[in-house]
Scaffold this active site. Structure first.
Site, PDB file in Angstrom:
ATOM      1  N   CYS A  43      -2.060  -2.633   7.743  1.00 24.17           N
ATOM      2  CA  CYS A  43      -1.943  -3.534   6.590  1.00 24.17           C
ATOM      3  C   CYS A  43      -0.647  -4.344   6.585  1.00 24.17           C
ATOM      4  O   CYS A  43      -0.646  -5.507   6.176  1.00 24.17           O
ATOM      5  CB  CYS A  43      -2.139  -2.745   5.303  1.00 24.17           C
ATOM      6  SG  CYS A  43      -3.830  -2.086   5.207  1.00 24.17           S
TER       7      CYS A  43
ATOM      8  N   LYS B 262      -6.874  -5.025  -2.877  1.00 31.37           N
ATOM      9  CA  LYS B 262      -7.656  -5.581  -1.765  1.00 31.37           C
ATOM     10  C   LYS B 262      -8.616  -4.531  -1.223  1.00 31.37           C
ATOM     11  O   LYS B 262      -8.403  -3.334  -1.399  1.00 31.37           O
ATOM     12  CB  LYS B 262      -6.706  -6.052  -0.658  1.00 31.37           C
ATOM     13  CG  LYS B 262      -5.854  -4.923  -0.090  1.00 31.37           C
ATOM     14  CD  LYS B 262      -4.766  -5.432   0.822  1.00 31.37           C
ATOM     15  CE  LYS B 262      -3.936  -4.311   1.389  1.00 31.37           C
ATOM     16  NZ  LYS B 262      -4.665  -3.299   2.157  1.00 31.37           N
TER      17      LYS B 262
ATOM     18  N   ASP C  19       0.789  -1.249   0.000  1.00 33.69           N
ATOM     19  CA  ASP C  19       0.000   0.000   0.000  1.00 33.69           C
ATOM     20  C   ASP C  19       0.818   1.296   0.000  1.00 33.69           C
ATOM     21  O   ASP C  19       0.479   2.242   0.727  1.00 33.69           O
ATOM     22  CB  ASP C  19      -0.956   0.011   1.208  1.00 33.69           C
ATOM     23  CG  ASP C  19      -1.992  -1.104   1.185  1.00 33.69           C
ATOM     24  OD1 ASP C  19      -1.923  -1.962   0.281  1.00 33.69           O
ATOM     25  OD2 ASP C  19      -2.861  -1.118   2.074  1.00 33.69           O
TER      26      ASP C  19
END
Ligand SMILES: [Zn+2]
Length: 241
Positions: free
Chosen positions: A188, A143, A45
């Site tokens: 994450c 995701k 990310d």
């Protein structure tokens, strides 16, 4: 006298060993980690939404970019992830009357932190950071695209049932060891690292290639939980580039 000298010298050797053992950084430098063909770098990310100027900025998030770019040279396999939400996503505070960002709510799968709207599919905010240079990256896994379910982990959505397919991909390619970097350490990155352990991988988290959000002590808690699952905490300098 001679006996005393021998004794002193023996004690000095012993304290030198104890000193070396108490300085793991020095011990590691002697045997740098060399990721092989069965290792992969996972870049979690590193998107505009999570750096300065984004919709859910992690403090100094952009500082991971040069560290990750440098590490990339050591890896034959690189996988990149992107948080990739629908508009009106269940993890957005704006989806609920009277809720503010960073409050929590209960969804069908359990507790959910509510975030500002972030990383909406196809927006510039959701794009990868422009300075990320990973020419050998082989897979981008997105995701959090199911509107009603969040997904901090790159392996399993927050309902803990729906898989992303990443474990199957890695296993099919014979990859056994993962080096995890990116944003944010305590969400994450941590969930990805712990799910990777659950899926049977050897897992390193490269601390200086991550930055945390630290919501109510979540950063220290995440490191503790990761350690309990057998995730190894290292620095980028521990990897031979
Ligand atoms: Zn998200």
């Amino acid at each position: 006298m001679t006996q005393n000298l021998h004794r002193r010298s023996w004690l000095q050797s012993l304290s030198a060993i104890a000193l070396a053992a108490s300085l793991p950084g020095l011990a590691r430098a002697a045997e740098a980690l060399r990721p092989g063909a069965n290792a992969a770098l996972i870049v979690v990310d590193v998107q505009n939404c999570f750096v300065t100027g984004g919709t859910l900025p992690v403090a100094k998030g952009e500082e991971v970019v040069p560290v990750i770019n440098k590490l990339a040279a050591a890896f034959a396999n690189i996988i990149v992830t992107q948080d990739w939400h629908t508009a009106g996503h269940a993890s957005f505070a704006s989806s609920y009357n009277g809720k503010k960002p960073f409050e929590t709510t209960t969804l069908s799968y359990g507790n959910q932190v509510l975030w500002p709207d972030h990383c909406v599919q196809g927006t510039d905010d959701a794009a990868l950071h422009k300075d990320l240079k990973l020419p050998t990256a082989q897979l981008i896994i997105r995701k959090g695209f199911n509107k009603g379910v969040d997904s901090y982990s790159a392996f399993e959505e927050a309902d803990r049932k729906t898989v992303t397919g990443l474990a199957g991909y890695l296993k099919a390619r014979g990859i056994k060891t993962l080096y995890i970097t990116g944003l944010a350490t305590d969400f994450c990155v941590a969930w990805t690292a712990m799910d990777a352990r659950k899926a049977g991988f050897e897992v390193y988290v490269v601390e200086d290639a991550t930055r945390g959000i630290d919501l109510n002590g979540s950063l220290a808690a995440a490191w503790k939980q990761m350690a309990a699952k057998g995730v190894k905490r290292i620095q980028s300098a521990d990897i031979a580039v």
